[in-house]
Write an enzyme that holds these catalytic residues in place. Structure first.
Site, mmCIF file in Angstrom:
data_model
loop_
_atom_site.group_PDB
_atom_site.id
_atom_site.type_symbol
_atom_site.label_atom_id
_atom_site.label_comp_id
_atom_site.label_asym_id
_atom_site.label_seq_id
_atom_site.Cartn_x
_atom_site.Cartn_y
_atom_site.Cartn_z
ATOM 1 N N PRO A 1 0.785 -1.247 0.000
ATOM 2 C CA PRO A 1 0.000 0.000 0.000
ATOM 3 C C PRO A 1 0.811 1.287 0.000
ATOM 4 O O PRO A 1 0.237 2.365 0.030
ATOM 5 C CB PRO A 1 -0.817 -0.121 1.283
ATOM 6 C CG PRO A 1 0.063 -0.890 2.206
ATOM 7 C CD PRO A 1 0.769 -1.901 1.334
ATOM 8 N N GLY A 2 2.158 1.186 0.011
ATOM 9 C CA GLY A 2 2.931 2.389 -0.229
ATOM 10 C C GLY A 2 3.817 2.899 0.881
ATOM 11 O O GLY A 2 4.425 3.959 0.731
ATOM 12 N N GLY A 3 3.925 2.190 1.992
ATOM 13 C CA GLY A 3 4.775 2.673 3.078
ATOM 14 C C GLY A 3 6.223 2.812 2.668
ATOM 15 O O GLY A 3 6.888 3.823 2.973
ATOM 16 N N CYS B 1 8.038 -10.545 4.778
ATOM 17 C CA CYS B 1 7.577 -10.510 6.172
ATOM 18 C C CYS B 1 7.212 -11.937 6.593
ATOM 19 O O CYS B 1 6.118 -12.191 7.081
ATOM 20 C CB CYS B 1 6.408 -9.554 6.347
ATOM 21 S SG CYS B 1 5.014 -9.844 5.240
#
Length: 446
Positions: free
Chosen positions: A264-266, A377
């Site tokens: 999502p863009g972090g 992750c």
């Protein structure tokens, strides 16, 4: 599922408020979230699941707490229900979810038994799948309440992790560490923020602390969107471990950098803030739309490309590439407790095969001498250490080992080869733990 801030007993009592329409609506919303979590069609991005409109803040907190704790404690709940049922409900069914949220309230949220039982019975009448089960639900939950203390003492937390995962972690890290990992997954994580600038000032303003690796950590946040700085785009939510891979690229000012599997863009936001000329690539238009929304809130700009990574070819090679690859996400269970119930043993090999292909292709997108950071992750070696071994064996890249203290990373979070390996139970200098991540830094060979 997104992990909410821990609720106090007073919060739980206020949110419960008997079985009136407000309380029933909250439980119905929690039931919906639990059904989504246990479904084979669970959303790819659990944090994007929205709560129904019209719920009051304390009802929203109750919904998030009830749904998350139900899934986090699902192993214990299933074991408890099995004690009082000749035939346990079909896994993932509406009946199981109804019984589960009732059991969670009784066993772990200290909700008065009458409220948990009555609301579950009333919810059963709202679907023809469970309308005939009112008597069963009433009887099972009342017996659960009568035997609460014995059940809690006899059924340990270990059953909240599927045995195949516990066995994997024992082989990879040893029995003691595997047990510590499963215990860490039972604890509500704090909220971590990555700020554009001056983390110390934001930590003071928000009542948090700066971690050794530069994130701002809040023990309890409530509604994130109501915090100072959200509307201004001063920061974004990102686990402190998830913030590390982008930092491994080092000084990216003025460099052409690709963030692959970017939504999502972090990490995209991190790299743009650090001065990179950033191209964000993701294969799903809806995921890319969310990335664009996040960048707009943060007043950041990046080139966005919707494409399958394996088919993506830029006009010229990048100076650096970050590949945060699709994975089993077993390192994020404390924040997303549905993960262990969604995954199957075969998923590890399937995703490892995809990661190998993605890493090989990512290497081809970088100029000779350029940097590649590969991250997952996941706690599974096949999705981390073994991927690096494969890349090195191909001969197209070499490892650039990390050293203790670099980017604030402790020696305990590095492998002997110099790769990043964080565990939920081991996070020196970061009180409250961090997600499980693997990352390696490679240099493209000519």
């Amino acid at each position: 599922m997104a992990a909410p801030a821990p609720m106090t007993k007073a919060d739980a009592g206020n949110a419960e408020r008997g079985t009136g329409e407000s309380g029933l609506a909250a439980r119905r919303a929690a039931l919906h979230l639990v059904l989504q979590a246990l479904s084979d069609r669970a959303p790819e991005d659990p944090d994007a699941v929205a709560l129904p409109a019209g719920l009051e803040p304390r009802d929203r907190a109750f919904v998030k707490n009830l749904s998350t704790q139900t899934v986090r404690r699902l192993g214990q709940i299933r074991a408890a229900l099995k004690r009082f049922m000749d035939r346990p409900p079909h896994r993932g069914s509406r009946l199981e979810a109804l019984l589960a949220i009732g059991a969670c309230q009784i066993l772990f949220l200290e909700t008065p038994a009458h409220a948990a039982v009555d609301s579950s019975v009333r919810l059963s009448a709202l679907s023809r799948d469970t309308a005939r089960c009112k008597g069963l639900i009433n009887a099972v939950l009342r017996r659960l309440s009568d035997n609460r203390e014995a059940l809690l003492s006899e059924i340990g937390e270990a059953v909240n992790t599927p045995s195949w995962l516990r066995e994997r972690w024992a082989r990879a890290y040893g029995e003691e560490t595997a047990a510590a990992i499963t215990a860490a997954h039972m604890v509500e994580p704090p909220l971590d923020l990555t700020v554009k600038a001056d983390p110390a000032s934001w930590a003071e303003r928000l009542g948090g602390a700066v971690t050794a690796t530069g994130s701002v950590r809040l023990a309890r946040a409530g509604d994130v969107t109501a915090l100072p700085g959200f509307e201004d785009g001063a920061w974004w939510v990102q686990d402190t471990a998830a913030a590390l891979p982008a930092r491994l690229l080092g000084d990216v000012r003025g460099k052409r950098v690709a963030d692959l599997c970017a939504a999502p863009g972090g990490k995209t936001a991190q790299l743009v803030t650090a001065g990179a000329l950033l191209t964000a690539v993701d294969r799903e238009e809806d995921r890319m739309a969310r990335l664009r929304e996040n960048l707009a809130r943060l007043s950041l700009q990046a080139e966005t490309v919707v494409a399958d990574i394996l088919d993506y070819r830029p006009a010229e090679p990048f100076d650096a590439v970050l590949l945060d690859a699709p994975c089993t996400a077993t390192g994020t269970i404390r924040r997303h407790p549905d993960v262990p119930w969604q995954r199957r043993p075969a998923d590890v090999a399937q995703l490892a095969s995809l990661q190998s292909a993605l890493l090989k292709h990512a290497s081809s997108l970088v100029r000779p001498g350029g940097t590649i950071v590969f991250a997952t992750c996941s706690l599974e070696p096949e999705e981390g250490e073994e991927q690096v071994a494969g890349a090195l064996a191909r001969g197209d890249a070499e490892r650039m080992p990390l050293v203790p203290g670099e980017f604030g990373i402790s020696a305990d979070c590095l492998t002997p080869q110099g790769d990043l390996r964080t565990l939920p139970c081991r996070s020196p200098g970061v009180e409250g733990g961090m997600d499980g991540f693997f990352a390696t830094r490679l240099r493209r060979l000519a």
